[in-house]
Design an enzyme around this catalytic site. Structure first.
Site, PDB file in Angstrom:
ATOM      1  N   GLY A  88       1.219 -42.169  98.014  1.00  0.00           N
ATOM      2  CA  GLY A  88       0.263 -41.358  98.435  1.00  0.00           C
ATOM      3  C   GLY A  88      -1.123 -41.456  97.765  1.00  0.00           C
ATOM      4  O   GLY A  88      -1.552 -42.708  97.828  1.00  0.00           O
ATOM      5  N   ILE A  89      -1.804 -40.365  97.330  1.00  0.00           N
ATOM      6  CA  ILE A  89      -3.178 -40.479  96.679  1.00  0.00           C
ATOM      7  C   ILE A  89      -3.323 -41.468  95.669  1.00  0.00           C
ATOM      8  O   ILE A  89      -4.132 -42.121  95.676  1.00  0.00           O
ATOM      9  CB  ILE A  89      -3.660 -39.025  96.421  1.00  0.00           C
ATOM     10  CG1 ILE A  89      -3.660 -38.391  97.675  1.00  0.00           C
ATOM     11  CG2 ILE A  89      -4.746 -39.044  95.653  1.00  0.00           C
ATOM     12  CD1 ILE A  89      -3.616 -36.593  97.246  1.00  0.00           C
TER      13      ILE A  89
ATOM     14  N   ASN B 299      -2.648 -37.992  88.326  1.00  0.00           N
ATOM     15  CA  ASN B 299      -2.519 -37.593  89.604  1.00  0.00           C
ATOM     16  C   ASN B 299      -0.916 -37.127  90.029  1.00  0.00           C
ATOM     17  O   ASN B 299      -0.856 -36.454  90.920  1.00  0.00           O
ATOM     18  CB  ASN B 299      -2.583 -38.991  90.448  1.00  0.00           C
ATOM     19  CG  ASN B 299      -1.791 -39.057  91.935  1.00  0.00           C
ATOM     20  OD1 ASN B 299      -2.487 -38.461  92.874  1.00  0.00           O
ATOM     21  ND2 ASN B 299      -0.826 -39.427  91.994  1.00  0.00           N
TER      22      ASN B 299
ATOM     23  N   TYR C 118       3.130 -24.225  92.386  1.00  0.00           N
ATOM     24  CA  TYR C 118       2.310 -24.820  92.586  1.00  0.00           C
ATOM     25  C   TYR C 118       0.931 -24.286  92.546  1.00  0.00           C
ATOM     26  O   TYR C 118      -0.254 -24.983  92.019  1.00  0.00           O
ATOM     27  CB  TYR C 118       2.424 -25.370  93.910  1.00  0.00           C
ATOM     28  CG  TYR C 118       1.735 -26.726  94.451  1.00  0.00           C
ATOM     29  CD1 TYR C 118       1.974 -28.101  94.116  1.00  0.00           C
ATOM     30  CD2 TYR C 118       0.225 -26.584  95.090  1.00  0.00           C
ATOM     31  CE1 TYR C 118       1.035 -29.091  94.323  1.00  0.00           C
ATOM     32  CE2 TYR C 118      -0.459 -27.638  95.562  1.00  0.00           C
ATOM     33  CZ  TYR C 118      -0.148 -28.842  95.039  1.00  0.00           C
ATOM     34  OH  TYR C 118      -0.998 -29.915  95.357  1.00  0.00           O
TER      35      TYR C 118
ATOM     36  N   THR D  87       0.668 -37.457 103.145  1.00  0.00           N
ATOM     37  CA  THR D  87       1.231 -38.318 101.794  1.00  0.00           C
ATOM     38  C   THR D  87       2.753 -38.020 102.021  1.00  0.00           C
ATOM     39  O   THR D  87       3.411 -37.001 102.811  1.00  0.00           O
ATOM     40  CB  THR D  87       0.825 -37.865 100.512  1.00  0.00           C
ATOM     41  OG1 THR D  87       1.150 -36.554 100.056  1.00  0.00           O
ATOM     42  CG2 THR D  87      -0.592 -38.196 100.495  1.00  0.00           C
ATOM     43  N   PRO D  88       3.638 -38.916 101.324  1.00  0.00           N
ATOM     44  CA  PRO D  88       5.071 -38.407 101.107  1.00  0.00           C
ATOM     45  C   PRO D  88       5.199 -36.967 100.732  1.00  0.00           C
ATOM     46  O   PRO D  88       6.132 -36.333 101.292  1.00  0.00           O
ATOM     47  CB  PRO D  88       5.585 -39.286 100.116  1.00  0.00           C
ATOM     48  CG  PRO D  88       4.773 -40.648 100.279  1.00  0.00           C
ATOM     49  CD  PRO D  88       3.372 -39.965 100.581  1.00  0.00           C
TER      50      PRO D  88
ATOM     51  N   GLN E  38     -14.463 -21.786 104.734  1.00  0.00           N
ATOM     52  CA  GLN E  38     -14.266 -20.726 105.604  1.00  0.00           C
ATOM     53  C   GLN E  38     -14.013 -19.236 105.148  1.00  0.00           C
ATOM     54  O   GLN E  38     -13.671 -19.158 103.996  1.00  0.00           O
ATOM     55  CB  GLN E  38     -12.965 -20.782 106.417  1.00  0.00           C
ATOM     56  CG  GLN E  38     -12.738 -22.381 107.075  1.00  0.00           C
ATOM     57  CD  GLN E  38     -11.406 -22.415 107.638  1.00  0.00           C
ATOM     58  OE1 GLN E  38     -11.407 -22.426 108.803  1.00  0.00           O
ATOM     59  NE2 GLN E  38     -10.492 -23.215 106.904  1.00  0.00           N
TER      60      GLN E  38
HETATM   61  P1  NAP Z   1       3.247 -38.097  96.533  1.00  0.00           P
HETATM   62  O1  NAP Z   1       3.085 -38.674  97.879  1.00  0.00           O
HETATM   63  O2  NAP Z   1       4.417 -37.000  96.184  1.00  0.00           O
HETATM   64  O3  NAP Z   1       3.275 -38.978  95.282  1.00  0.00           O
HETATM   65  C1  NAP Z   1       3.242 -38.602  94.083  1.00  0.00           C
HETATM   66  C2  NAP Z   1       3.834 -39.667  93.238  1.00  0.00           C
HETATM   67  O4  NAP Z   1       4.088 -39.217  91.839  1.00  0.00           O
HETATM   68  C3  NAP Z   1       5.160 -40.527  93.831  1.00  0.00           C
HETATM   69  O5  NAP Z   1       5.276 -41.608  93.436  1.00  0.00           O
HETATM   70  C4  NAP Z   1       6.252 -39.556  92.644  1.00  0.00           C
HETATM   71  O6  NAP Z   1       7.421 -40.092  92.927  1.00  0.00           O
HETATM   72  C5  NAP Z   1       5.279 -39.528  91.495  1.00  0.00           C
HETATM   73  N1  NAP Z   1       5.731 -38.399  90.357  1.00  0.00           N
HETATM   74  C6  NAP Z   1       6.250 -37.297  90.725  1.00  0.00           C
HETATM   75  N2  NAP Z   1       6.969 -36.824  89.579  1.00  0.00           N
HETATM   76  C7  NAP Z   1       6.378 -37.467  88.683  1.00  0.00           C
HETATM   77  C8  NAP Z   1       6.365 -37.380  87.438  1.00  0.00           C
HETATM   78  N3  NAP Z   1       6.972 -36.396  86.580  1.00  0.00           N
HETATM   79  N4  NAP Z   1       5.840 -38.412  86.446  1.00  0.00           N
HETATM   80  C9  NAP Z   1       5.254 -39.472  87.069  1.00  0.00           C
HETATM   81  N5  NAP Z   1       5.160 -39.566  88.299  1.00  0.00           N
HETATM   82  C10 NAP Z   1       5.639 -38.663  89.272  1.00  0.00           C
HETATM   83  O7  NAP Z   1       1.946 -36.945  96.025  1.00  0.00           O
HETATM   84  P2  NAP Z   1       0.623 -36.992  96.650  1.00  0.00           P
HETATM   85  O8  NAP Z   1       0.545 -35.928  97.879  1.00  0.00           O
HETATM   86  O9  NAP Z   1      -0.049 -38.305  96.897  1.00  0.00           O
HETATM   87  O10 NAP Z   1      -0.096 -36.009  95.619  1.00  0.00           O
HETATM   88  C11 NAP Z   1      -0.841 -36.534  94.509  1.00  0.00           C
HETATM   89  C12 NAP Z   1      -1.590 -35.321  93.642  1.00  0.00           C
HETATM   90  O11 NAP Z   1      -2.449 -34.925  94.579  1.00  0.00           O
HETATM   91  C13 NAP Z   1      -0.480 -34.243  93.153  1.00  0.00           C
HETATM   92  O12 NAP Z   1      -1.033 -33.877  91.891  1.00  0.00           O
HETATM   93  C14 NAP Z   1      -0.768 -33.152  94.430  1.00  0.00           C
HETATM   94  O13 NAP Z   1      -0.416 -31.914  93.790  1.00  0.00           O
HETATM   95  C15 NAP Z   1      -2.242 -33.407  94.692  1.00  0.00           C
HETATM   96  N6  NAP Z   1      -2.682 -32.814  95.975  1.00  0.00           N
HETATM   97  C16 NAP Z   1      -1.932 -33.381  97.147  1.00  0.00           C
HETATM   98  C17 NAP Z   1      -2.369 -33.035  98.466  1.00  0.00           C
HETATM   99  C18 NAP Z   1      -1.845 -33.203  99.650  1.00  0.00           C
HETATM  100  O14 NAP Z   1      -1.952 -32.681 100.415  1.00  0.00           O
HETATM  101  N7  NAP Z   1      -1.006 -34.438  99.542  1.00  0.00           N
HETATM  102  C19 NAP Z   1      -3.248 -31.985  98.286  1.00  0.00           C
HETATM  103  C20 NAP Z   1      -3.950 -31.154  97.090  1.00  0.00           C
HETATM  104  C21 NAP Z   1      -3.378 -31.937  95.980  1.00  0.00           C
HETATM  105  P3  NAP Z   1       8.791 -39.853  93.741  1.00  0.00           P
HETATM  106  O15 NAP Z   1       8.153 -39.903  95.014  1.00  0.00           O
HETATM  107  O16 NAP Z   1       9.804 -40.433  92.998  1.00  0.00           O
HETATM  108  O17 NAP Z   1       8.948 -38.198  93.056  1.00  0.00           O
END
Ligand code: NAP
Length: 256
Positions: free
Chosen positions: A17-18, A90, A156, A191-192, A256
Site C-alpha cells: 500500500g502507501i 505508516n 480508527y 490499498t489492501p 466539502q
Molecule cells: P495496508 O495496505 O493495510 O498496508 C499496511 C502495511 O502495514 C501492511 O503490510 C501490514 O501488514 C502492515 N502492518 C499492519 N500492522 C502492522 C504492525 N503492527 N506493525 C508493522 N506493520 C504492520 O495499509 P494502507 O492502506 O497502505 O495504509 C497505510 C497507512 O495510511 C495507515 O496508517 C492507514 O491508516 C493510513 N491511511 C490509509 C488510507 C487508505 O485509504 N488506504 C486513508 C487514510 C489513511 P499486514 O497486511 O500483514 O497486516
C-alpha cells in the site's frame, strides 16, 4: 541528483500500500530504505525489487506495536547506516467496523496499540538518533478520519485524531533540535486495507468502490503514489520550514 540523497529512511508497514509506494519513491530519490513490516515475504520481495533497480534497501521484521522490537530494530538500522534521518510512521490497521457500544475493549485496544502506540514507540526510539545527527523528519500517517468524522470504525477515528495532535505536540517539543514532525491526511486510497474494507462491506466490493469514488469531489479514490509524493516532499529539505502541519491529500473530500 536525488531529492533524498545521503538520507536514511525508516518506513513502518512498508511492504504494501502507501508504505510501499513511499519506499519506492524515496529510494528513487536516493534514500537508503529500511523497509520494515510484519509481512516478511512481501517485505523481502519488495527489497529485492528495489535492489534490482539499483537502490539501497534492507528488510527488517518489525511489529510497530512492540516497543522492545522497535528499540532493537532502530538500533540495528542506526548501526548499519550510521544515522536515521527520516521516519515514516505508516503502519496502521482499520480495525472493527461496529457501533461503539458493540466494540470489546480488546478490539478497541488492538487498533490503538498499532495506530497510536506504534507511532509513539517509533517516534520515541528514533528521536535520540535524530538528535545525535542534528535533525530529522518524522511523517505520521493520520487520515481524513483524523480531521472529520463518519459513522463507522470508531477506534480508527480515535486513533487518527490522536496521531494528528501527537504530531503537533512533537513538532513543538523537537523544533529547536531541527526535527520536523508533520502529518499526512489521505482520503480513500485503494490499498489492501481499503480492498479488505470493501470485501467486508454489506454492499459488496464493486458497489463499495463506486460509493467511495463518489465521496471524493475529483470523482475517484486515490492511489498510493498520490500519498508517496507528499511523503517525499516532507522527507526532503524542500520542506525545511514545514513542521506541525497537516498535508491533506484527499481529492477534495474534506473541502466539502
Ligand atoms: P495496508 O495496505 O493495510 O498496508 C499496511 C502495511 O502495514 C501492511 O503490510 C501490514 O501488514 C502492515 N502492518 C499492519 N500492522 C502492522 C504492525 N503492527 N506493525 C508493522 N506493520 C504492520 O495499509 P494502507 O492502506 O497502505 O495504509 C497505510 C497507512 O495510511 C495507515 O496508517 C492507514 O491508516 C493510513 N491511511 C490509509 C488510507 C487508505 O485509504 N488506504 C486513508 C487514510 C489513511 P499486514 O497486511 O500483514 O497486516
Amino acid at each position: 541528483m536525488g531529492r533524498l540523497d545521503e538520507k536514511v529512511a525508516i518506513v513502518t508497514g512498508g511492504a504494501m500500500g502507501i508504505g510501499w509506494a513511499a519506499c519506492y519513491l524515496m529510494a528513487k530519490e536516493g534514500a537508503r530504505i529500511a523497509l520494515t513490516d510484519i509481512a516478511d515475504d512481501e517485505g523481502n520481495e519488495k527489497v529485492k525489487l528495489l535492489e534490482k533497480e539499483g537502490r539501497e534497501a534492507l528488510f527488517w521484521h518489525l511489529d510497530a506495536s512492540e516497543e522492545a522490537e522497535v528499540k532493537r530494530v532502530f538500533s540495528d538500522i542506526n548501526q548499519k547506516w550510521g544515522k536515521i534521518d527520516i521516519l515514516v510512521n505508516n503502519a496502521g490497521i482499520a480495525g472493527v467496523d461496529k457501533a461503539t457500544h458493540e466494540i470489546s475493549s480488546e478490539e478497541w485496544n488492538k487498533v490503538i496499540s498499532v495506530n497510536v502506540n506504534g507511532v509513539f514507540y517509533c517516534t520515541k526510539h528514533a528521536i535520540p538518533f535524530m538528535k545525535k545527527s542534528g535533525g530529522g523528519s518524522i511523517i505520521n500517517l493520520s487520515s481524513i478520519y483524523g480531521i472529520i468524522s463518519a459513522p463507522d470504525i470508531p477506534p480508527y477515528h480515535a486513533s487518527k485524531g490522536a496521531v494528528r495532535l501527537m504530531t503537533k505536540t512533537d513538532a513543538l517539543i523537537y523544533a529547536q533540535e531541527g526535527i520536523r514532525v508533520n502529518s499526512i491526511h489521505p482520503g480513500y486510497i485503494w490499498t489492501p486495507l481499503v480492498a479488505d474494507l470493501a470485501k467486508r462491506s454489506a454492499e459488496g466490493e464493486e458497489a463499495f468502490r463506486k460509493k467511495l469514488n463518489s465521496l471524493h469531489p475529483l470523482g475517484h479514490v486515490g492511489e498510493p503514489m498520490d500519498i508517496a509524493y507528499g511523503i517525499v516532499y516532507l522527507a526532503s529539505d524542500e520542506s525545511k520550514f514545514v513542521t506541525g502541519s497537516e498535508l491533506v491529500i484527499d481529492g477534495g473530500y474534506t473541502a466539502q
